[in-house]
Enzyme design. Sequence first.
Site, short mmCIF file in Angstrom:
data_model
loop_
_atom_site.label_atom_id
_atom_site.label_comp_id
_atom_site.label_asym_id
_atom_site.label_seq_id
_atom_site.Cartn_x
_atom_site.Cartn_y
_atom_site.Cartn_z
N LYS A 70 0.85 -1.20 0.00
CA LYS A 70 0.00 0.00 0.00
C LYS A 70 0.88 1.25 0.00
O LYS A 70 1.97 1.25 0.59
CB LYS A 70 -0.90 -0.04 1.25
CG LYS A 70 -1.97 1.03 1.32
CD LYS A 70 -2.85 0.82 2.56
CE LYS A 70 -3.91 1.89 2.71
NZ LYS A 70 -4.77 1.71 3.90
N SER A 146 -9.79 1.90 3.09
CA SER A 146 -8.90 2.64 2.23
C SER A 146 -7.91 1.79 1.45
O SER A 146 -7.34 2.26 0.48
CB SER A 146 -8.13 3.67 3.05
OG SER A 146 -7.26 3.02 3.96
N SER A 170 -10.03 -0.49 7.20
CA SER A 170 -9.41 -0.27 5.88
C SER A 170 -8.75 -1.48 5.25
O SER A 170 -8.36 -1.43 4.08
CB SER A 170 -8.39 0.86 5.97
OG SER A 170 -9.03 2.09 5.97
#
Lengths: 479, 95
Positions: A70, A146, A170
């Site tokens: 990420k 997210s 997330s």
Amino acid sequence: MELNQLTAHELLAKLKNGSIAVQAIFDSLYQRLDKVDDKVKAYVRRGNLEKSGEKSGNQADLLGLPITIKDNICTEGLNTECCSKILQGFRPPYDATVISNLKRSGAGIFELKANMDEFAFGSSTENSYFGSTHNPWNLDCVPGGSSGGSAAAVAADEAIWALGSDTGGSIRQPASFCGVVGLKPTYGRVSRFGLIAFASSLDQIGPITKDVEDAAILTRIIAGYDPNDSTSINQKVPDYTKSLTKDIKGLKIAIPKEYFVEGMDPEVKAVVDEAVNKLKELGAVIKQVTLAHTEYAVPVYYIIATAEASSNLARFDGVQYGYRAKSDNLIEMYKKTRAEGFGDEAKRRIMLGTFALSHGYYDAYYLRALKVRTLIKQDFDKVFSEFDCIVAPTSPSAAFKIGERTSDPLKMYLSDIYTISVNLAGIPAMSIPCGFTRNKLPVGLQIMAGAFNEETIFKVGHTFEQNTDWHKLKPIIRP
Amino acid sequence: MAIDNETIKHVAHLARIDLQQNELEKLSSQLHDIIGFIDKISKLDVEKIAPASHILPISNVLREDNPHVSLTPEKALENAPEKKGNFFSVPKIIE
């Protein structure tokens, strides 16, 4: 099946017996990316990809196997921008501890980073400076957020496995929306050093994978004490693959009644009810319990998380890294840099957090929220004194349409209603695929356990998975 | 609780964000709604409840103060938007 479609443990077996080379895995990922990422948009800064370098094998456990990261986890020399304009061009001078651990274990860090909501502020990946990621199961839908890029990449076989971060859901919510496995470990289990901070008392890094076995392997690698993170806990990391047994007979599972109330999509409820029945069939003892303060979790979270975010994001002022607006006055430079560098949701959360901490409001909001957080934790402590784990839906709905909730921040915040309490209580939880809606969108089952009891989660998850086929289904992405 | 334009302006100044008039208006109404929602927690009696400043039972984490190698100035400055020698450079603050 192509190599990019396999799980990490399947590929490791092939690497070990010498039937394939690491380069072939990277090549299959590059090919897949070329084919579908124009539509899925799981990765950011795609122009930066250089496929030239020959990938060498590695002697350590992971034998050079690629992993997707990420965009908020620092990778030395590799752009890490939190999908924000304000970190444009940022190349960390060091590796996050999880990245050092991965490299030491022989992982190959994939050269492109996964898309996310700016600074992990969001539940749909629509708040990315680089634009939205699309759900591989239906390109008109969000992948969740997210960590939407990480989850979509794994679901679309553009990644073997990935790391995400989870502050209020997330990892779990996008895993649920994309039909993959996602674990938020216990707070303190995994070092946060090098994770660009959102809310320091809630953030945890965790795996997003194609099955539970991969999640167990990856968690063991990233977990452990780190002197660079004073909130990481010095407690032995078990070999989680040993918990991958298929026996849950007599295991006591609690079902919180507050997680099955109005506002929940009836299709999701039906799928989750069926999954609970499956667990019962497999020998678990199921009983309904109450987590009485559940309705306060979202308000408490949006006070604590934004308060911490407003402090953490004070460092983005145009001085040390990233974007700087032109001005010959220092204070003006700060204000312009932050006005031009942050997106709408980041501004909204910084403002809300600054307000909650400001003079005259601190007691009514921040302090009071910390007290309610104690009540929420006590609810869980009580349940775990009698039960091995809690099972609930990961999200009240399946993936929603892109653009559907962007105009109403409050509605977007409520999509995290079933995941937020876990972060407030500091406990671990995992989402696994447990079925589909009529429109062929995946539904996730959430398994929660007491602090440092990831083993029970893996056991329940693996048992369910090995007795169902949901995790084997793959999306068809039409050209 | 009502959140007026003056409060929003004050908070924006504290947060060091230069907001445009249209942003101020939009944020004012959005924060009003959000704060109205989070005000829900005011209903609870928390008089005797201790705040959860730490969710884990750890306190006073200390380490030995040993010298060790850290980032070189060159590396620490690699990402600076502007630098002069071994320093970050910012607009002049003293007339």
